[in-house]
Design an enzyme around this catalytic site. Sequence first.
Site, short mmCIF file in Angstrom:
data_model
loop_
_atom_site.label_atom_id
_atom_site.label_comp_id
_atom_site.label_asym_id
_atom_site.label_seq_id
_atom_site.Cartn_x
_atom_site.Cartn_y
_atom_site.Cartn_z
CB ILE A 68 -0.99 0.01 1.19
CG1 ILE A 68 -1.78 -1.30 1.24
CG2 ILE A 68 -1.94 1.18 1.07
CD1 ILE A 68 -2.70 -1.44 2.43
CG ASP A 92 13.20 -1.36 12.78
OD1 ASP A 92 12.19 -0.88 13.34
OD2 ASP A 92 13.45 -2.57 12.73
CB THR A 104 7.29 -4.33 13.38
OG1 THR A 104 8.62 -4.77 13.12
CG2 THR A 104 6.87 -3.34 12.30
CB THR A 125 -6.37 -3.69 9.54
OG1 THR A 125 -7.18 -4.77 9.14
CG2 THR A 125 -5.75 -4.05 10.87
CG ASP A 126 -11.42 -4.95 7.86
OD1 ASP A 126 -10.31 -5.52 7.98
OD2 ASP A 126 -12.22 -5.22 6.93
CD GLU A 127 -7.15 -8.83 9.00
OE1 GLU A 127 -6.63 -9.67 9.76
OE2 GLU A 127 -6.84 -8.73 7.81
CE1 TYR A 183 -1.43 -6.82 10.33
CE2 TYR A 183 -3.67 -7.63 10.01
CZ TYR A 183 -2.70 -6.67 9.78
OH TYR A 183 -2.98 -5.56 9.01
CE LYS A 234 -2.04 -2.26 11.56
NZ LYS A 234 -1.00 -1.34 11.01
CE LYS A 272 -0.53 -10.04 3.56
NZ LYS A 272 -0.23 -8.64 3.52
N PRO A 286 -4.77 -23.06 -3.14
CG PRO A 286 -3.06 -22.21 -1.77
CD PRO A 286 -3.50 -22.31 -3.20
NE ARG A 320 -10.52 -12.02 5.59
CZ ARG A 320 -11.07 -12.93 6.43
NH1 ARG A 320 -12.37 -13.02 6.57
NH2 ARG A 320 -10.30 -13.74 7.13
CG ASN A 367 -11.68 -16.13 1.19
OD1 ASN A 367 -11.69 -14.91 1.07
ND2 ASN A 367 -11.36 -16.73 2.34
P1 NAD Z 1 3.26 -4.94 3.37
O1 NAD Z 1 3.61 -6.10 4.23
O2 NAD Z 1 3.12 -5.13 1.91
O3 NAD Z 1 4.35 -3.79 3.57
C1 NAD Z 1 4.89 -3.45 4.83
C2 NAD Z 1 6.12 -2.58 4.60
O4 NAD Z 1 6.62 -2.19 5.90
C3 NAD Z 1 7.26 -3.30 3.88
O5 NAD Z 1 7.82 -2.46 2.91
C4 NAD Z 1 8.27 -3.60 4.99
O6 NAD Z 1 9.61 -3.62 4.54
C5 NAD Z 1 8.03 -2.41 5.91
N1 NAD Z 1 8.42 -2.68 7.30
C6 NAD Z 1 8.16 -3.80 8.03
N2 NAD Z 1 8.69 -3.68 9.26
C7 NAD Z 1 9.29 -2.45 9.30
C8 NAD Z 1 10.00 -1.76 10.31
N3 NAD Z 1 10.20 -2.28 11.53
N4 NAD Z 1 10.46 -0.52 10.03
C9 NAD Z 1 10.27 0.03 8.80
N5 NAD Z 1 9.62 -0.60 7.81
C10 NAD Z 1 9.12 -1.83 8.06
O7 NAD Z 1 1.94 -4.35 4.01
P2 NAD Z 1 0.73 -3.58 3.31
O8 NAD Z 1 -0.25 -4.56 2.84
O9 NAD Z 1 1.27 -2.56 2.38
O10 NAD Z 1 0.09 -2.85 4.57
C11 NAD Z 1 0.52 -1.55 4.97
C12 NAD Z 1 -0.25 -1.14 6.22
O11 NAD Z 1 -1.64 -1.14 5.94
C13 NAD Z 1 -0.05 -2.09 7.40
O12 NAD Z 1 0.05 -1.32 8.56
C14 NAD Z 1 -1.31 -2.93 7.42
O13 NAD Z 1 -1.62 -3.33 8.73
C15 NAD Z 1 -2.33 -1.93 6.89
N6 NAD Z 1 -3.49 -2.52 6.19
C16 NAD Z 1 -3.28 -3.40 5.17
C17 NAD Z 1 -4.38 -3.91 4.48
C18 NAD Z 1 -4.22 -4.86 3.32
O14 NAD Z 1 -5.21 -5.41 2.83
N7 NAD Z 1 -3.00 -5.09 2.82
C19 NAD Z 1 -5.68 -3.52 4.85
C20 NAD Z 1 -5.84 -2.61 5.89
C21 NAD Z 1 -4.73 -2.10 6.55
P1 TYD Z 2 -5.24 -12.73 3.14
O1 TYD Z 2 -4.98 -12.21 1.77
O2 TYD Z 2 -4.13 -13.41 3.88
O3 TYD Z 2 -5.81 -11.50 3.99
P2 TYD Z 2 -6.49 -11.49 5.48
O4 TYD Z 2 -6.28 -12.78 6.15
O5 TYD Z 2 -5.75 -10.37 6.15
O6 TYD Z 2 -7.93 -11.18 5.24
O7 TYD Z 2 -6.44 -13.74 3.06
C1 TYD Z 2 -7.70 -13.35 2.56
C2 TYD Z 2 -8.66 -14.49 2.75
O8 TYD Z 2 -8.24 -15.58 1.91
C3 TYD Z 2 -8.67 -15.05 4.17
O9 TYD Z 2 -10.00 -15.43 4.50
C4 TYD Z 2 -7.78 -16.27 4.09
C5 TYD Z 2 -7.98 -16.76 2.68
N1 TYD Z 2 -6.80 -17.43 2.06
C6 TYD Z 2 -6.96 -18.67 1.44
O10 TYD Z 2 -8.06 -19.25 1.42
N2 TYD Z 2 -5.85 -19.25 0.87
C7 TYD Z 2 -4.63 -18.67 0.88
O11 TYD Z 2 -3.65 -19.28 0.35
C8 TYD Z 2 -4.50 -17.39 1.49
C9 TYD Z 2 -3.16 -16.69 1.53
C10 TYD Z 2 -5.61 -16.79 2.07
#
Ligand code: NAD
Ligand code: TYD
Length: 393
Positions: free
Chosen positions: A12, A60, A101, A135-137, A188, A192, A227, A243, A252, A287
């Site tokens: 993101i 970091d 972190t 996050t909504d989680e 996780y 958060k 993901k 899988p 979701r 899913n």
């Molecule tokens: P991501 O795992 O793709 O990226 C995380 C980034 O943070 C990476 O570039 C990593 O190198 C960096 N990082 C990790 N530990 C670090 C540290 N200690 N210091 C500095 N950098 C560090 O994650 P994302 O999917 O881009 O998510 C970004 C944020 O958005 C997260 O806080 C996540 O909780 C939140 N979020 C994600 C989603 C989603 O669907 N991906 C949804 C809602 C909220």
């Molecule tokens: P994910 O992308 O890991 O996001 P989150 O768990 O944060 O919602 O997973 C999305 C949904 O897909 C979750 O219900 C778990 C499921 N999932 C699978 O069924 N198979 C997979 O291999 C993965 C990675 C996720």
Amino acid sequence: MKYLVTGGAGFIGTNFVKYILQTHGRQAQICVLDALTYAGNLSSLHDELQSELISFVHADIGDREAVDRILLEFKPDYVVNFAAESHVDRSIDDPGIFLRTNILGTQNLMDCCRKAWQNPDGSYMPGKRFLQVSTDEVYGSLLRDIPDGRRFDIPHPLCDAAGGRSESTAYGNDFFTEDSPLQPRSPYSASKASADMLVLAYIHTYGFPALITRCSNNYGPYQFPEKLIPLIINNVLQNKPLPVYGDGRNVRDWLYVDDHCAAIDTVLRRGRLGEVYNIGGFNEKQNIDIVGMIIDEVARLCNENDRYRALLAEPDRLPDRSLITFVKDRPGHDARYAIDPVKTATELGWAPRIPFAEGLPRTVRWYLDQRKWVTDIVDGDYQMYYHKMYSGR
Ligand code: NAD
Ligand code: TYD
């Protein structure tokens, strides 16, 4: 405006940097701070890093000296904290780094910002804002399969398409609002939620100028292929089993990443300090339906275009649903997430723009067009990760 974007080399964060540069042009300067963990990929920002408007610091968020130095030298107006360990399955396997972190790192960032931004009388320099990307989680899990959904009370095309209702009405009639209790259920989401509580405590105790956004599942370019969506696209191309955890009926709410980036920028600029804003896509899906849509889209593209067909491990055979493999469920797997984003929509005028029917094909095509970005990742430690998580499951 100067943005310090932590975690800017992740999924993101990368999209946010691109969004800000495209939207604000020379009005914005960005410093990306990233520890470049397995999830960080600086090549995603290769072009942007050529610009004098953007700089990168390898650090970091828990490193006080490094963060102090950046705040002193770069003097950001906004600090947007994306940096996190973000994958639920990894948190179940090894929670410790998530706590370091996501919780202590956030605390360190806020302490550094307080030091840099607070005046001797306890007030803060005007215009400084810290946004915690959450996050909504953190709200836990909703029940699924409850018919008779309720209406979202805002006029919006994505909503109107479903007769003024969220599509989610197929799956339940309850939604997370900003006032829902925090009931995280994975390491996780617990990390958060802890960070969110610390941010709220700093707002209350120190008057810290912060806001929190809580968003549903994002999808789009540059997402790490652990993901669901990028993992399934990659496996489809390789003709590997897809899988699906449990019965595949977990729900979701999916939002195209650019819509999340727009929401974050809107909250940063117009949100009320101290507030929490929910962000969601009016777009709940099971899913198993997502996996089916990806198979169909890859098959369609490969059928139409020989260049795409050549990417298939078995170009003579278009992918189909026989690849779907139900595997052992994730422990404590949350059944359903559903966001009510009405506060953000009505108060700040934000709304999602990209319908899933457009965003998913766009995402699939990106992963086919950017095969090298993916293969560079999956050729490395990813193999070990995949083996550990999926073999014998
Ligand atoms: P991501 O795992 O793709 O990226 C995380 C980034 O943070 C990476 O570039 C990593 O190198 C960096 N990082 C990790 N530990 C670090 C540290 N200690 N210091 C500095 N950098 C560090 O994650 P994302 O999917 O881009 O998510 C970004 C944020 O958005 C997260 O806080 C996540 O909780 C939140 N979020 C994600 C989603 C989603 O669907 N991906 C949804 C809602 C909220
Ligand atoms: P994910 O992308 O890991 O996001 P989150 O768990 O944060 O919602 O997973 C999305 C949904 O897909 C979750 O219900 C778990 C499921 N999932 C699978 O069924 N198979 C997979 O291999 C993965 C990675 C996720």
